[in-house]
Design an enzyme around this catalytic site. Structure first.
Site, PDB file in Angstrom:
ATOM      1  N   LYS A 191     -25.767  41.402  80.187  1.00  0.00           N
ATOM      2  CA  LYS A 191     -25.530  40.051  80.054  1.00  0.00           C
ATOM      3  C   LYS A 191     -26.861  39.392  80.200  1.00  0.00           C
ATOM      4  CE  LYS A 191     -20.601  39.430  80.333  1.00  0.00           C
ATOM      5  NZ  LYS A 191     -19.341  38.779  80.991  1.00  0.00           N
ATOM      6  N   ASP A 246     -18.163  32.427  79.153  1.00  0.00           N
ATOM      7  CA  ASP A 246     -17.525  32.614  80.402  1.00  0.00           C
ATOM      8  C   ASP A 246     -17.257  31.446  80.920  1.00  0.00           C
ATOM      9  OD1 ASP A 246     -17.235  35.530  79.917  1.00  0.00           O
ATOM     10  OD2 ASP A 246     -19.020  35.777  81.119  1.00  0.00           O
TER      11      ASP A 246
END
Ligand code: NAP
Length: 292
Positions: free
Chosen positions: A75, A111
């Site tokens: 990520k 997220d």
């Protein structure tokens, strides 16, 4: 009615990049959403080794893959291979969604928006609430960023105090105004718990196979606290079970998983995916009820 999945020369490809990816539920929910909306698109999961990450990202352009999700452990490291990064993702320092628009790769982070959206579905106004986050890793960082952005006073606790302190210091640099964000020791959670409105588990504690563990002692949880567990396997962790028994409002990890996926789907296609159906299908899979 869910349509048949027809694959042909016109099919758009979307994918997941990570390692491992074998346990991922993203293909299940995205392919379901494509079929349900009648889109000629398919989603695959690619296990990518670290020394192949750059080539894999370049491959998104080479194969005109329309969009991708990025998961552990890439990520952060994926960012250097992208052409653009949306401001929030840049401040968090992590990308979980890539959109390929005409060969230009842009990075996003869904997220934090997923976590904030789920909380806002339960509380109209987050501003001024007090949240305790357990964990100082990647998911904690995204969630804490979202909470601060929405005016929540955040406290972090982690087994490694230095990691919690580093996260607070990093985040303080990302906000122009001064922010309410501090650290407490895990051993002090018990005596401080009553001042929190929200408790979030952002560690793997309680995850299969360690399903009998909870990140805090649940005996002293007040019934008016919102308990949000990011762990989604099992679909109902021991923390979630105990919190439900106490009468707390609860947000299960699988809802965040689906929400971040749904937000990525919207970024890629511009369309609202069938979130409730995606939740049902992911829930059934985690419960072992889904026969594919
Ligand atoms: P990460 O970057 O590796 O961070 C893990 C954090 O948990 C660190 O703060 C670590 O402490 C702490 N930790 C790990 N094992 C622990 C243990 N046995 N006891 C106490 N603390 C422990 O991982 P991440 O990406 O943030 O993910 C954390 C969890 O969030 C995952 O396991 C997953 O279940 C969940 N998650 C859910 C979603 C969703 O969509 N629902 C998305 C992403 C992640 P140290 O600082 O000491 O290392």
């Amino acid at each position: 009615m869910v349509k048949e999945h027809t694959l042909d020369v016109e099919t758009d490809l979307y994918c997941l990049i990570g390692n491992p990816v074998s346990h991922s539920l993203s293909p299940l929910m995205h392919n379901y959403a494509f079929r349900k909306l009648g889109l000629n698109a398919v989603y695959l999961a690619f296990k990518v080794y670290e020394d192949m990450l750059q080539k894999a990202v370049e491959g998104l352009k080479a194969f005109n893959i329309k969009g991708a999700n990025v998961t552990i452990p890439y990520k952060t490291s994926v960012i250097k291979y992208l052409d653009a990064i949306e401001e929030d993702a840049e401040k968090i320092g992590a990308v979980n969604t890539i959109k390929n628009l005409g060969g230009v790769l842009s990075g996003y982070n869904t997220d934090w928006t997923a976590a904030v959206d789920l909380l806002k579905e339960r509380v109209n106004n987050l501003k001024g609430l007090n949240a305790l986050i357990i964990g100082a890793g990647g998911v904690a960082r995204a969630i804490v960023y979202g909470l601060i952005k929405n005016g929540v006073n955040v406290t972090i606790t982690d087994r490694t105090v230095e990691n919690a302190e580093k996260m607070v210091n990093d985040l303080k640099k990302q906000f122009e105004e001064s922010i309410e964000c501090g650290v407490i020791l895990l051993k002090d959670v018990k005596k401080e718990i009553l001042r929190f409105n929200i408790l979030i588990n952002a560690t793997p504690i309680g995850m299969t196979p360690n399903i009998n563990e909870t990140p805090v002692n649940t005996e002293y949880l007040p019934s008016n606290i919102i308990v949000f567990d990011t762990v989604y396997n099992p679909f109902e962790t021991l923390l979630v079970k105990k919190a439900k028994r106490i009468g707390c409002t609860v947000i299960e990890g699988y809802r965040m998983l689906v929400k971040q996926g749904a937000l990525a789907f919207k970024i890629w296609t511009g369309l609202a995916p069938p979130v409730e159906d995606m939740e049902k299908i992911v829930y059934s899979k985690l419960k072992g009820e889904l026969v594919e």
